[in-house]
Design a protein around this motif. Structure first.
Motif, PDB file in Angstrom:
ATOM      1  N   UNK A  13       1.729  -8.935 -11.381  1.00  0.00           N
ATOM      2  CA  UNK A  13       2.255  -7.589 -10.547  1.00  0.00           C
ATOM      3  C   UNK A  13       1.146  -7.296  -9.603  1.00  0.00           C
ATOM      4  N   UNK A  14       1.160  -7.727  -8.563  1.00  0.00           N
ATOM      5  CA  UNK A  14      -0.015  -7.676  -7.867  1.00  0.00           C
ATOM      6  C   UNK A  14       0.363  -6.792  -6.470  1.00  0.00           C
TER       7      UNK A  14
ATOM      8  N   UNK B 250       1.978 -18.362  -7.079  1.00  0.00           N
ATOM      9  CA  UNK B 250       3.047 -18.137  -8.227  1.00  0.00           C
ATOM     10  C   UNK B 250       3.068 -16.649  -8.616  1.00  0.00           C
ATOM     11  N   UNK B 251       3.462 -15.667  -8.085  1.00  0.00           N
ATOM     12  CA  UNK B 251       3.306 -14.129  -8.435  1.00  0.00           C
ATOM     13  C   UNK B 251       4.806 -13.683  -8.828  1.00  0.00           C
TER      14      UNK B 251
ATOM     15  N   UNK C 265       9.898 -11.246  -7.875  1.00  0.00           N
ATOM     16  CA  UNK C 265      10.519 -10.360  -7.231  1.00  0.00           C
ATOM     17  C   UNK C 265       9.275  -9.883  -6.310  1.00  0.00           C
ATOM     18  N   UNK C 266       9.748  -9.578  -5.109  1.00  0.00           N
ATOM     19  CA  UNK C 266       8.939  -9.356  -3.835  1.00  0.00           C
ATOM     20  C   UNK C 266       9.665  -8.203  -3.180  1.00  0.00           C
TER      21      UNK C 266
ATOM     22  N   UNK D  18       6.856  -5.010   6.076  1.00  0.00           N
ATOM     23  CA  UNK D  18       5.893  -5.919   6.183  1.00  0.00           C
ATOM     24  C   UNK D  18       6.175  -6.526   7.598  1.00  0.00           C
ATOM     25  N   UNK D  19       5.042  -7.050   8.181  1.00  0.00           N
ATOM     26  CA  UNK D  19       5.317  -7.719   9.350  1.00  0.00           C
ATOM     27  C   UNK D  19       4.968  -9.192   9.331  1.00  0.00           C
ATOM     28  N   UNK D  20       6.213  -9.984   9.184  1.00  0.00           N
ATOM     29  CA  UNK D  20       6.152 -11.413   9.067  1.00  0.00           C
ATOM     30  C   UNK D  20       6.165 -12.252  10.161  1.00  0.00           C
TER      31      UNK D  20
END
Length: 326
Positions: free
Chosen positions: A247-248, A264-265, A287-288, A293-295
């Protein structure tokens, strides 16, 4: 209680040219002394004072140095082997070419010291205070660095391999070309640290914090991120290749041009993160959260590259044994 040698008696021993062995310097006053080319063996020196001393080419072997004070001293080409040094003080000292081998130095203080070329092998530096020190060209291998204090410290080419540095405080520290490869840094704090090319490849960073850090091109390859926090950090060109975590937190972080190839998160929060031209090739996020967010310019999987990475050569035919026909 054994009476410690006086400064004059110690100088007489030194002038004889023989090693100084099996004597007591306990709580002796040797402030301002100048010693060169001396070997101390089995010396009891607990609480001795070497403030402002000039020590050059000195060998300490199997000595008890608990509580020894080297404040403001100059130590050049000094080696400590199998020495105890609980609570030693090097505050404000100038240390050049020091070697520490299989020695235990808990609670040592290097506050505002200037250190150049320190080598520690299989030692223990638990709960050491480096605050405000300038540290250059240090190498530590298989050393216990737990509970360090490196607040506002300058680290230049500080190399720590296979070390234990849990619960270390590096708030506001500056790192230049430093590495903690394969070290255990869980629960450490790098908040508002700065620098470039900080290598944390293969490290355990579970529950560590990099909040507000400013690190250019840091390397987290194959690191265990666990539940690390990078909230608000500036990490341009960071490398998270093959890193993994549970969980980052990357909220509001600058991850522009970062490389998450094969990361792998399980749970990742990228809300508000700046991720222009980020590489997500082969990355997996259970899960993200991407809110805000600017992608722009982000790159996902490269099918051709995946085919190449997954390719394996065909099995080689078994060679016949001598005398065996096909």
């Amino acid at each position: 209680m054994t009476t410690p040698l006086t400064q004059d008696a110690l100088m007489a021993r030194v002038d004889s040219g023989n090693p100084v062995r099996n004597v007591s310097l306990t709580r002796g006053d040797y402030r301002g002394i100048a010693l060169r080319n001396v070997r101390f063996e089995n010396v009891q020196a607990q609480g001795a004072r070497f403030d402002a001393a000039q020590l050059e080419n000195i060998r300490w072997q199997r000595c008890a140095l608990d509580g020894v004070v080297f404040e403001g001293a100059s130590l050049t080409d000094v080696q400590f082997t199998n020495c105890r040094g609980d609570g030693m003080k090097f505050d404000g000292a100038k240390l050049m070419r020091l070697s520490v081998q299989t020695s235990s130095w808990p609670r040592v203080s290097f506050v505002r010291a200037s250190i150049c070329r320190l080598q520690v092998l299989a030692g223990s530096l638990v709960n050491v205070n480096w605050q405000g020190a300038q540290i250059e060209r240090v190498m530590l291998r298989k050393t216990d660095l737990s509970a360090q204090t490196g607040v506002d410290t300058l680290f230049d080419r500080f190399l720590a391999f296979d070390c234990v540095a849990t619960a270390t405080d590096f708030r506001g520290a500056q790192f230049t070309h430093c590495s903690f490869a394969r070290s255990d840094l869980q629960e450490s704090c790098f908040d508002k640290a700065s620098g470039r090319a900080l290598a944390l490849a293969g490290c355990n960073l579970d529950r560590s914090s990099f909040a507000g850090a400013r690190l250019e091109h840091p390397m987290f390859n194959r690191a265990n991120l666990g539940a690390a926090s990078f909230r608000g950090a500036e990490l341009p060109r960071a490398r998270f290749t093959a890193a993994h975590g549970k969980a980052v937190d990357f909220c509001d972080a600058d991850l522009s041009r970062a490389d998450f190839s094969h990361a792998n998160i399980e749970v990742a929060d990228f809300a508000g993160a700046r991720m222009q031209q980020v590489c997500l090739h082969g990355a997996r996020f259970g899960e993200a959260r991407w809110d805000g967010a600017d992608l722009s310019g982000a790159r996902g999987d490269d099918p051709k590259q995946l085919i190449c990475e997954r390719w394996s050569p065909p099995p080689r035919p078994r060679q016949p044994l001598p005398g065996e026909t096909r």
